[in-house]
Write an enzyme that holds these catalytic residues in place. Structure first.
Site, PDB file in Angstrom:
ATOM      1  N   LYS A   1      -5.301 -30.297   6.355  1.00 24.04           N
ATOM      2  CA  LYS A   1      -4.142 -30.716   5.558  1.00 24.04           C
ATOM      3  C   LYS A   1      -3.955 -32.231   5.580  1.00 24.04           C
ATOM      4  O   LYS A   1      -3.712 -32.853   4.551  1.00 24.04           O
ATOM      5  CB  LYS A   1      -2.888 -30.009   6.064  1.00 24.04           C
ATOM      6  CG  LYS A   1      -2.909 -28.500   5.830  1.00 24.04           C
ATOM      7  CD  LYS A   1      -1.651 -27.838   6.376  1.00 24.04           C
ATOM      8  CE  LYS A   1      -1.684 -26.332   6.124  1.00 24.04           C
ATOM      9  NZ  LYS A   1      -0.486 -25.649   6.689  1.00 24.04           N
ATOM     10  N   ILE A   2      -4.066 -32.839   6.782  1.00 19.83           N
ATOM     11  CA  ILE A   2      -3.895 -34.294   6.861  1.00 19.83           C
ATOM     12  C   ILE A   2      -5.072 -34.995   6.205  1.00 19.83           C
ATOM     13  O   ILE A   2      -4.896 -35.947   5.431  1.00 19.83           O
ATOM     14  CB  ILE A   2      -3.731 -34.738   8.330  1.00 19.83           C
ATOM     15  CG1 ILE A   2      -2.461 -34.133   8.932  1.00 19.83           C
ATOM     16  CG2 ILE A   2      -3.699 -36.261   8.432  1.00 19.83           C
ATOM     17  CD1 ILE A   2      -2.305 -34.394  10.419  1.00 19.83           C
TER      18      ILE A   2
ATOM     19  N   THR B   1      -5.940 -41.279  13.972  1.00 17.46           N
ATOM     20  CA  THR B   1      -4.587 -40.740  14.104  1.00 17.46           C
ATOM     21  C   THR B   1      -4.649 -39.287  14.566  1.00 17.46           C
ATOM     22  O   THR B   1      -3.683 -38.543  14.418  1.00 17.46           O
ATOM     23  CB  THR B   1      -3.819 -40.833  12.771  1.00 17.46           C
ATOM     24  OG1 THR B   1      -4.588 -40.172  11.743  1.00 17.46           O
ATOM     25  CG2 THR B   1      -3.569 -42.274  12.367  1.00 17.46           C
TER      26      THR B   1
ATOM     27  N   ARG C   1      -6.696 -37.396  17.861  1.00 17.18           N
ATOM     28  CA  ARG C   1      -6.508 -37.263  19.307  1.00 17.18           C
ATOM     29  C   ARG C   1      -7.300 -38.362  20.004  1.00 17.18           C
ATOM     30  O   ARG C   1      -8.397 -38.731  19.570  1.00 17.18           O
ATOM     31  CB  ARG C   1      -6.979 -35.888  19.798  1.00 17.18           C
ATOM     32  CG  ARG C   1      -6.044 -34.733  19.443  1.00 17.18           C
ATOM     33  CD  ARG C   1      -4.741 -34.826  20.246  1.00 17.18           C
ATOM     34  NE  ARG C   1      -3.834 -33.709  19.989  1.00 17.18           N
ATOM     35  CZ  ARG C   1      -2.866 -33.722  19.073  1.00 17.18           C
ATOM     36  NH1 ARG C   1      -2.705 -34.800  18.309  1.00 17.18           N
ATOM     37  NH2 ARG C   1      -2.072 -32.679  18.921  1.00 17.18           N
TER      38      ARG C   1
ATOM     39  N   ASP D   1      -3.846 -44.942  16.528  1.00 17.60           N
ATOM     40  CA  ASP D   1      -2.505 -44.454  16.873  1.00 17.60           C
ATOM     41  C   ASP D   1      -2.545 -43.606  18.132  1.00 17.60           C
ATOM     42  O   ASP D   1      -1.511 -43.307  18.712  1.00 17.60           O
ATOM     43  CB  ASP D   1      -1.922 -43.629  15.717  1.00 17.60           C
ATOM     44  CG  ASP D   1      -0.486 -43.196  15.992  1.00 17.60           C
ATOM     45  OD1 ASP D   1       0.344 -44.087  16.276  1.00 17.60           O
ATOM     46  OD2 ASP D   1      -0.203 -41.984  15.965  1.00 17.60           O
TER      47      ASP D   1
ATOM     48  N   GLU E   1      -3.358 -42.930  26.642  1.00 20.14           N
ATOM     49  CA  GLU E   1      -2.252 -43.553  25.920  1.00 20.14           C
ATOM     50  C   GLU E   1      -0.935 -43.496  26.687  1.00 20.14           C
ATOM     51  O   GLU E   1      -0.020 -44.289  26.425  1.00 20.14           O
ATOM     52  CB  GLU E   1      -2.075 -42.914  24.542  1.00 20.14           C
ATOM     53  CG  GLU E   1      -1.663 -41.464  24.566  1.00 20.14           C
ATOM     54  CD  GLU E   1      -1.723 -40.839  23.179  1.00 20.14           C
ATOM     55  OE1 GLU E   1      -0.881 -39.989  22.893  1.00 20.14           O
ATOM     56  OE2 GLU E   1      -2.621 -41.198  22.390  1.00 20.14           O
TER      57      GLU E   1
ATOM     58  N   HIS F   1       1.205 -43.724  19.352  1.00 21.88           N
ATOM     59  CA  HIS F   1       1.298 -42.337  18.895  1.00 21.88           C
ATOM     60  C   HIS F   1       2.578 -42.124  18.076  1.00 21.88           C
ATOM     61  O   HIS F   1       3.401 -41.262  18.369  1.00 21.88           O
ATOM     62  CB  HIS F   1       1.261 -41.376  20.083  1.00 21.88           C
ATOM     63  CG  HIS F   1       0.653 -40.047  19.717  1.00 21.88           C
ATOM     64  ND1 HIS F   1      -0.213 -39.380  20.535  1.00 21.88           N
ATOM     65  CD2 HIS F   1       0.794 -39.255  18.621  1.00 21.88           C
ATOM     66  CE1 HIS F   1      -0.585 -38.232  19.976  1.00 21.88           C
ATOM     67  NE2 HIS F   1       0.022 -38.153  18.814  1.00 21.88           N
TER      68      HIS F   1
ATOM     69  N   ALA G   1       2.417 -41.969  14.463  1.00 22.13           N
ATOM     70  CA  ALA G   1       2.084 -41.604  13.086  1.00 22.13           C
ATOM     71  C   ALA G   1       3.043 -40.550  12.523  1.00 22.13           C
ATOM     72  O   ALA G   1       3.295 -40.505  11.315  1.00 22.13           O
ATOM     73  CB  ALA G   1       0.646 -41.097  13.004  1.00 22.13           C
ATOM     74  N   PHE G   2       3.575 -39.724  13.389  1.00 22.61           N
ATOM     75  CA  PHE G   2       4.505 -38.671  12.976  1.00 22.61           C
ATOM     76  C   PHE G   2       5.914 -39.214  12.740  1.00 22.61           C
ATOM     77  O   PHE G   2       6.767 -38.520  12.170  1.00 22.61           O
ATOM     78  CB  PHE G   2       4.607 -37.618  14.097  1.00 22.61           C
ATOM     79  CG  PHE G   2       5.377 -38.122  15.284  1.00 22.61           C
ATOM     80  CD1 PHE G   2       6.728 -37.858  15.439  1.00 22.61           C
ATOM     81  CD2 PHE G   2       4.753 -38.914  16.241  1.00 22.61           C
ATOM     82  CE1 PHE G   2       7.435 -38.347  16.514  1.00 22.61           C
ATOM     83  CE2 PHE G   2       5.451 -39.411  17.331  1.00 22.61           C
ATOM     84  CZ  PHE G   2       6.799 -39.128  17.467  1.00 22.61           C
TER      85      PHE G   2
END
Length: 544
Positions: free
Chosen positions: A151-152, A230, A232, A256, A261, A303, A305-306
């Protein structure tokens, strides 16, 4: 009525979740921090976290009344699912909340790199403007390789076509109708690596995607490629990325998500340093992250992006519904228990030429004997009931020869393998090549036993067992354990000291007691492994 504790919350989270629960009789509490050992509510019945909270068995055990974990994320690898299952704790997630959101962030990273936005902003603020140092490039007519056309990835392809880019996609599943509608082509991974000017990662963290971007794959890319991640952090081998950036093979990277991280947050880094005895790989990840942050052609975002108002609203709405529905017996977004961790088999190399001579080999390359080969075949027959997915050996030829003999005995010739320096034998320095009796006479029994059995005894020009441990265990945690967590069966063929070091971690053996541990020839140790890499069960299979 339940007591619900929300962790890692923002003011927007608090407002939206308070609104969602105001017509219920649930008691709701909010915490800005991640959930850890110092802020556990032992009376909590429901907890909701984001990906910064590590819900290990130790943490969960301190909440005996816990019934539900509502993670405000799609992924759930921060939760010990086996513990949750054993203790009847339901886990729910947010399956979808922002495909376009993440795709837009991927392009924000790409455009920032292409037009050198960070450097241009710094130049404008300082007044030190040198135009030729701020020259960017057009992305129109460039080739974008999308790894993971879910989907992304499809949203990324759609945006790319708007910029006039040529789009290639690699994915295990093909939807030719969708590809035709969006104007991209499916290709092999090899072709994507060779053809792409920009590579964007959108696949989940799985054994087969772990370090998908590594030294070998980077070597096959175009010189001057740009990498966007973006997905993992563990999709990219950080050391390989750093080498590629410094050597010019990779022009820039927009990240991202990165390995380690968590250490972008100073408190998390300090906590990891305190817990280093448990996870020595933290130092490696923190050092690599520090190196990445120093490179001017790298943009790192934490992290996020969401992180748009619209996506957060969708996340909070779904999370609230997950919790309320659970209390009425409905769990539409329940996370199924993943397959149990795979079997880990540790095996010392077969009898070598220098074993026969009684010499300390160190990292010297010697072959196994005919007897060592025959016995390895027989030992492989005893392991034939385990279907292996992957194998690891040291760089020494005797471990490779042993693996081949064992695979022959198991009748599993096609098992893929990887050789690593991390699994090499202990370097005995000046004593390498000497017979053990000679060394004993030369330095005496006490000094000999200190060399052979101590945890951190000094070896001239060589390695202590502690030094071996410090290279073996991080490799195990970063490379081998992810395969086990995803249910793969793994065999490791190495040396007495590298295996002793690994067993020290797996069985949690003290510094004092490690000297009593022997790794025998012609014996395989079969482990069942928990999510943290420790043993839950142990079995020996021997020729004797």
């Amino acid at each position: 009525m339940a007591q619900i504790d929300f962790f890692e919350t923002t003011p927007q989270d608090r407002f939206e979740l308070e609104q969602a629960f105001k017509e219920t009789d649930h008691r709701v509490y909010f915490h800005e921090a991640t959930l850890g050992k110092n802020n556990i509510n032992p009376e909590a019945e429901v907890i909701s976290v984001f990906i910064g909270s590590r819900l290990t068995a130790d943490v969960l055990a301190k909440m005996p009344g816990l019934k539900l974990i509502a993670t405000r994320s799609t992924g759930f690898d921060h939760i010990d699912m086996e513990y949750a299952s054993r203790n009847d704790i339901t886990v729910v997630n947010v399956p979808t909340y922002g495909e376009a959101t993440v795709a837009e962030h991927a392009f924000a990273l790409l455009l920032s790199l292409a037009r050198r936005v960070v450097q241009a902003q710094t130049a404008a603020k300082t007044g030190n403007i040198v135009m030729n140092e701020l020259t960017g490039f057009d992305i129109e007519s460039r080739t974008l390789g999308v790894i993971g056309a879910g989907k992304i990835g499809r949203h990324v392809a759609r945006i790319a076509k708007g910029f006039g880019m040529r789009v290639l996609a690699y994915d295990a599943a093909h939807d030719e109708k969708m590809a035709s509608e969006l104007g991209f082509s499916y290709v092999s991974l090899e072709e994507l690596l060779q053809e792409s000017d920009v590579i964007s990662l959108h696949v989940p963290s799985l054994p087969e995607t772990y370090h998908l971007i590594n030294h070998a794959s980077i070597e096959r890319m175009k010189t001057g490629v740009i990498i966007i991640n973006t997905g993992r952090g563990d999709l990219i081998e950080t050391s390989a990325l750093i080498d590629g950036l410094r050597g010019g093979k990779i022009a820039a990277a927009g990240l991202d998500t990165v390995e380690g991280e968590t250490f972008l947050h100073t408190p998390a880094l300090l906590e990891a340093i305190r817990d280093n005895a448990v996870a020595p790989s933290t130092f490696v990840a923190a050092a690599e992250l520090a190196a990445l942050k120093q490179l001017p052609q790298v943009i790192i975002t934490p992290h996020v992006a969401f992180n748009t108002r619209e996506a957060l609203e969708r996340i909070n709405h779904t999370t609230a519904r997950n919790i309320i529905d659970f209390w009425y017996g409905s769990v539409p977004n329940k996370v199924a228990l993943q397959a149990k961790t795979g079997k880990l088999v540790l095996l010392r190399h077969g009898e070598s030429e220098w074993n026969v001579l009684g010499k300390w080999t160190g990292t010297t390359d010697v072959h196994i004997t005919n007897n060592g080969r025959d016995n390895s075949v027989k030992l492989g027959q005893k392991l034939g009931d385990i279907s292996f997915d992957f194998a690891y050996t040291s760089e020494q030829i005797r471990t490779r020869e042993t693996l081949e003999a064992v695979k022959s005995g198991m009748k599993q010739i096609e098992v893929p393998y990887e050789q690593s320096y991390a699994l090499n034998e202990r370097d005995y320095g000046v004593y390498t090549g000497m017979q053990k009796d000679e060394i004993k006479k030369l330095i005496g029994n006490d000094a000999y036993n200190e060399l052979r059995r101590s945890w951190d005894g000094i070896i001239e020009d060589g390695e202590s067992l502690k030094q071996v441990y410090d290279r073996v265990v991080p490799y195990y945690l970063r490379v081998i354990l992810p395969r086990l967590r995803h249910g793969q069966n793994v065999i490791v063929v190495a040396h007495g000291n590298s295996l002793r070091s690994l067993i020290k971690y797996i069985e949690n053996i003290s510094h004092r007691d490690i000297g009593d541990l022997d790794m025998l020839h012609d014996t395989a140790v079969v482990y069942s492994i928990a999510q943290d890499g420790r043993a839950t069960a142990r079995e020996e299979r021997s020729l004797y």
